[in-house]
Scaffold this motif. Structure first.
Motif, PDB file in Angstrom:
ATOM      1  N   GLU A  74       0.856  -1.183   0.000  1.00 38.51           N
ATOM      2  CA  GLU A  74       0.000   0.000   0.000  1.00 38.51           C
ATOM      3  C   GLU A  74       0.894   1.235   0.000  1.00 38.51           C
ATOM      4  O   GLU A  74       1.722   1.411   0.899  1.00 38.51           O
ATOM      5  N   TRP A  75       0.727   2.097  -1.009  1.00 41.66           N
ATOM      6  CA  TRP A  75       1.629   3.231  -1.193  1.00 41.66           C
ATOM      7  C   TRP A  75       1.709   4.121   0.044  1.00 41.66           C
ATOM      8  O   TRP A  75       2.786   4.559   0.437  1.00 41.66           O
ATOM      9  N   ARG A  76       0.575   4.428   0.660  1.00 43.45           N
ATOM     10  CA  ARG A  76       0.582   5.343   1.808  1.00 43.45           C
ATOM     11  C   ARG A  76       1.464   4.802   2.929  1.00 43.45           C
ATOM     12  O   ARG A  76       2.283   5.528   3.489  1.00 43.45           O
ATOM     13  N   ARG A  77       1.319   3.535   3.244  1.00 45.95           N
ATOM     14  CA  ARG A  77       2.125   2.943   4.314  1.00 45.95           C
ATOM     15  C   ARG A  77       3.577   2.796   3.882  1.00 45.95           C
ATOM     16  O   ARG A  77       4.503   2.988   4.673  1.00 45.95           O
ATOM     17  N   PHE A  78       3.801   2.473   2.634  1.00 47.78           N
ATOM     18  CA  PHE A  78       5.159   2.375   2.097  1.00 47.78           C
ATOM     19  C   PHE A  78       5.853   3.734   2.178  1.00 47.78           C
ATOM     20  O   PHE A  78       7.002   3.843   2.611  1.00 47.78           O
ATOM     21  N   ARG A  79       5.141   4.807   1.781  1.00 51.99           N
ATOM     22  CA  ARG A  79       5.682   6.168   1.813  1.00 51.99           C
ATOM     23  C   ARG A  79       5.981   6.613   3.241  1.00 51.99           C
ATOM     24  O   ARG A  79       7.003   7.247   3.502  1.00 51.99           O
ATOM     25  N   ASP A  80       5.093   6.268   4.168  1.00 52.23           N
ATOM     26  CA  ASP A  80       5.278   6.683   5.561  1.00 52.23           C
ATOM     27  C   ASP A  80       6.562   6.132   6.171  1.00 52.23           C
ATOM     28  O   ASP A  80       7.147   6.745   7.059  1.00 52.23           O
ATOM     29  N   GLU A  81       6.992   4.960   5.730  1.00 53.37           N
ATOM     30  CA  GLU A  81       8.192   4.333   6.293  1.00 53.37           C
ATOM     31  C   GLU A  81       9.455   4.622   5.481  1.00 53.37           C
ATOM     32  O   GLU A  81      10.532   4.133   5.824  1.00 53.37           O
ATOM     33  N   LEU A  82       9.344   5.434   4.423  1.00 54.09           N
ATOM     34  CA  LEU A  82      10.485   5.659   3.540  1.00 54.09           C
ATOM     35  C   LEU A  82      11.721   6.240   4.236  1.00 54.09           C
ATOM     36  O   LEU A  82      12.849   5.820   3.929  1.00 54.09           O
ATOM     37  N   PRO A  83      11.582   7.200   5.161  1.00 52.00           N
ATOM     38  CA  PRO A  83      12.802   7.716   5.798  1.00 52.00           C
ATOM     39  C   PRO A  83      13.654   6.624   6.442  1.00 52.00           C
ATOM     40  O   PRO A  83      14.886   6.595   6.264  1.00 52.00           O
ATOM     41  N   VAL A  84      13.015   5.702   7.149  1.00 49.82           N
ATOM     42  CA  VAL A  84      13.787   4.656   7.815  1.00 49.82           C
ATOM     43  C   VAL A  84      14.209   3.566   6.839  1.00 49.82           C
ATOM     44  O   VAL A  84      15.353   3.082   6.896  1.00 49.82           O
ATOM     45  N   THR A  85      13.342   3.200   5.895  1.00 54.15           N
ATOM     46  CA  THR A  85      13.705   2.123   4.961  1.00 54.15           C
ATOM     47  C   THR A  85      14.777   2.572   3.966  1.00 54.15           C
ATOM     48  O   THR A  85      15.667   1.786   3.610  1.00 54.15           O
ATOM     49  N   LEU A  86      14.726   3.828   3.532  1.00 47.57           N
ATOM     50  CA  LEU A  86      15.770   4.324   2.631  1.00 47.57           C
ATOM     51  C   LEU A  86      17.114   4.412   3.349  1.00 47.57           C
ATOM     52  O   LEU A  86      18.161   4.107   2.764  1.00 47.57           O
ATOM     53  N   THR A  87      17.084   4.815   4.607  1.00 51.16           N
ATOM     54  CA  THR A  87      18.331   4.873   5.392  1.00 51.16           C
ATOM     55  C   THR A  87      18.933   3.482   5.541  1.00 51.16           C
ATOM     56  O   THR A  87      20.133   3.275   5.346  1.00 51.16           O
ATOM     57  N   LEU A  88      18.076   2.514   5.883  1.00 53.45           N
ATOM     58  CA  LEU A  88      18.559   1.137   6.035  1.00 53.45           C
ATOM     59  C   LEU A  88      19.045   0.574   4.705  1.00 53.45           C
ATOM     60  O   LEU A  88      20.006  -0.193   4.659  1.00 53.45           O
TER      61      LEU A  88
END
Length: 408
Positions: A74-88
């Motif tokens: 789900e894009w909204r939930r995927f987008r919400d976690e982007l700061p931490v997932t992109l960092t990882l």
């Protein structure tokens, strides 16, 4: 079709069905059962010859698996976690790859380029393994989203890094002026191509309500986004990820007919089941065919320790950066990210693609098989216990559906 036998494929699918039934009844992870089955088939007197090649993984099995995984996000939930997932994904890959590369160079004596290639290819958690395991265990929504998203993103980053290092290994320029543009194009180009292909597919799908046409268009989008990106030296994984996200989310708004959506998702669930089954049985088959003496070599054992150390150093310090923000990851999530960082088909595909000019090529392939086998058989087998221990599962492992691609 003379000379082409489909019998081995039929046998693999039959084995996959039996393992799915047995895994569900015994409460064991499905992917572990498949790898063990592959080991067992390899020990038979007349086991089928089914080599695991980079072309098979990249051109046939990986595109639908990445696309289907993104289709479910789900894009909204995927987008919400982007700061931490992109960092990882970005910093995490750099840390983990550096730890492994430095260790293999200083402890085992590999050349820097061979150690760096191995560090990058083994640093990425494999989305095929991770998503199959976490869907099967019905993990808590947020931890599942973080783990799956991080796996898909760092998968693309690692593949891009590997491509850049491979080019250097065969004589390409090592200057930042050459490396940085290639890296940026691989990531950005994958996004652009994924958007273009999925946009065209949705435009055509919006002109029909025939679910068979819609299924066909999504199939074309999955392979086209991956293969076209690879053709233009961009990341096929990022391309398929972008296309899956686009079709899965924009398609729900009306581009794919209401009646067709259930058909599309059900068919992709089946595609993922088949591809997952083939991947993990082949991993077991081919791992069993590696020389036992080499599998227990010092390099392989050191590689396992370094991979775990690199994963730990890429998770806990980076998670600490978000400890006072809304993206804070509880300790249970961090432990799950660390131990749930399974390796699988991607690492093997990249290992098989190491240029022949790299002296350690054979050792890299064997070490990759050992790390993948340890990851699936040890980490994969104990993950249900970890999820249950931290109460992160929606239901007990023994009640989970064995098929890895369950539709949410």
């Amino acid at each position: 079709m003379t000379g082409v036998s489909l019998a081995p494929i039929g046998i693999l699918l039959l084995v996959a069905c039996l393992i799915a039934i047995l895994s569900r009844r015994l409460g064991l992870p499905y992917i572990v059962g498949l790898v063990v089955a592959g080991f067992g088939i390899a020990l038979l007197p007349s086991s089928p010859e089914l080599p695991l090649s980079r072309a098979l993984i990249f051109n046939v099995l990986l595109p639908p698996l990445v696309f289907e995984a993104a289709l479910q996000l789900e894009w909204r939930r995927f987008r919400d976690e982007l700061p931490v997932t992109l960092t990882l994904a970005f910093a995490g890959i750099g840390i983990a790859a550096s730890v492994v590369a430095a260790g293999m160079h200083w402890l085992i004596g590999w050349s820097w380029i061979g150690a760096a290639l191995f560090g990058v290819l083994i640093a990425a958690t494999d989305p095929v393994s991770v998503i199959a395991a976490f869907r099967e265990m019905r993990a808590e929504p947020r931890v599942a989203m973080v783990v799956e998203s991080e796996s898909l993103l760092n998968d693309g980053v690692a593949a891009v890094g590997f491509a850049v290092l491979s080019a250097i290994a065969v004589g390409a320029s090592q200057s930042a002026g050459s490396v940085v543009p290639a890296f940026v194009w691989s990531l950005g180009g994958g996004v652009v191509i994924g958007l273009a292909v999925s946009g065209a597919a949705l435009l055509l799908a919006g002109r029909t309500s025939d679910h068979l046409v819609e299924i066909t268009l999504t199939t074309i989008a999955a392979y086209a986004s991956f293969l076209i990106a690879e053709q233009f030296h961009a990341s096929g994984i990022i391309g398929a990820l972008t296309a899956g996200l686009m079709i899965g989310n924009v398609g729900r708004t009306g581009a794919i007919s209401e009646d067709g959506r259930d058909h599309v998702f059900s068919v992709w669930e089946y595609f993922a089941f088949v591809a997952n089954s083939v991947v993990f049985i082949l991993i077991g088959l081919n791992a069993a065919n590696q020389p036992l003496r080499v599998l227990g070599s010092t390099a392989a054992i050191v590689a396992i320790v370094l991979v775990l150390a690199g994963r730990g150093l890429s998770i806990y310090p980076l998670a600490a950066l978000f400890s006072r923000s809304r993206w804070r990851l509880p300790a249970s999530y961090q432990h799950t990210l660390f131990w749930g960082g399974l390796r699988g088909a991607l690492a093997l595909a990249l290992a098989l693609a190491v240029p022949p000019t790299v002296t350690e090529r054979n050792a890299i392939i064997v070490s990759a098989f050992v790390v993948v086998a340890f990851s699936i058989l040890v980490q994969g087998l104990t993950m249900p216990w970890l999820i249950k221990h931290y109460r992160l599962g929606g239901q007990a492992p023994d009640e989970a559906v064995a098929a890895p691609a369950a539709h949410p």
